[in-house]
Design a protein around this motif. Structure first.
Motif, short mmCIF file in Angstrom:
data_model
loop_
_atom_site.label_atom_id
_atom_site.label_comp_id
_atom_site.label_asym_id
_atom_site.label_seq_id
_atom_site.Cartn_x
_atom_site.Cartn_y
_atom_site.Cartn_z
N ALA A 147 14.62 7.68 -6.79
CA ALA A 147 15.14 6.20 -6.76
C ALA A 147 14.28 5.00 -6.52
O ALA A 147 14.76 3.99 -6.66
N VAL B 259 16.48 -0.11 -12.06
CA VAL B 259 17.07 1.13 -11.53
C VAL B 259 16.39 2.21 -12.53
O VAL B 259 16.44 2.21 -13.73
N ASN C 206 19.81 7.59 -12.45
CA ASN C 206 20.42 7.15 -11.15
C ASN C 206 22.01 6.75 -11.69
O ASN C 206 22.26 5.47 -11.49
N ALA D 174 24.06 4.64 -8.85
CA ALA D 174 23.72 3.29 -8.87
C ALA D 174 23.85 2.38 -10.02
O ALA D 174 24.36 1.29 -9.66
N TYR E 113 26.01 -0.93 -9.94
CA TYR E 113 25.55 -2.18 -10.34
C TYR E 113 26.39 -2.90 -11.31
O TYR E 113 26.85 -4.14 -11.43
N GLU F 136 11.64 2.35 -15.32
CA GLU F 136 12.60 1.73 -14.66
C GLU F 136 13.45 0.91 -15.97
O GLU F 136 12.93 0.59 -16.79
#
Length: 164
Positions: free
Chosen positions: A29, A122, A126, A129, A133, A154
């Motif tokens: 992460a 992010v 993930n 997460a 968000y 990312e």
């Protein structure tokens, strides 16, 4: 009960404890690795400097009196945004609203600083997460961010803020 505490450079030891736990537990992460912050990288002045970033807001969450998570917001004056970084919730605290409280804290701080948006990066895998968000109104920009240690890129997300 979830309690949030704003950290100063003098709280570097508490930040260090959570950051090392985050890097050990969820290496996928973060752009940094555990090795980056251990050995020669594990110095008080480095931890203090991390909590001394200009125009930053560093928050630790406690759940039942125990450290449970952390997050930072950093004002980017060149474009009027706040970057949300270093969000992590310990395994024992997941699913109990800690992540939600941390995200809301940074968004509130960003509004108070007059930011136009909050942005973050992010990793694509993930899913937890990403769901967090999205629940808070972050949208995928379609742009790719930095390359992670595992070679993935990312995903960049943004939440536009409205006046008032």
């Amino acid at each position: 009960m979830i309690e949030l505490q704003v950290l100063t450079p003098d709280d570097w030891g508490r930040w260090r404890e959570l950051r090392l736990a985050a890097l050990a537990e969820a290496p996928y992460a973060f752009g940094s690795t555990l090795a980056d912050w251990q050995g020669d990288g594990d110095r008080e002045e480095r931890w203090r400097a991390r909590l001394s970033i200009p125009d930053s807001y560093n928050v630790l969450a406690e759940l039942g009196g125990r450290p449970a998570g952390m997050v930072s917001g950093v004002l980017q004056p060149r474009d009027g945004t706040v970057e949300l970084i270093s969000l992590w919730v310990g395994e024992q605290a997941r699913g109990q609203g800690v992540g939600d409280r941390l995200v809301r804290a940074v968004v509130r701080w960003a509004v108070g600083r007059g930011a136009e948006a909050v942005r973050l990066a992010v990793t694509p895998g993930n899913a937890h997460a990403l769901a967090l968000y999205r629940r808070h109104g972050f949208e995928d920009t379609g742009q790719l961010g930095d390359e992670m240690p595992d070679g993935q890129r990312e995903r960049l997300l943004v939440k536009r803020l409205t006046a008032g």
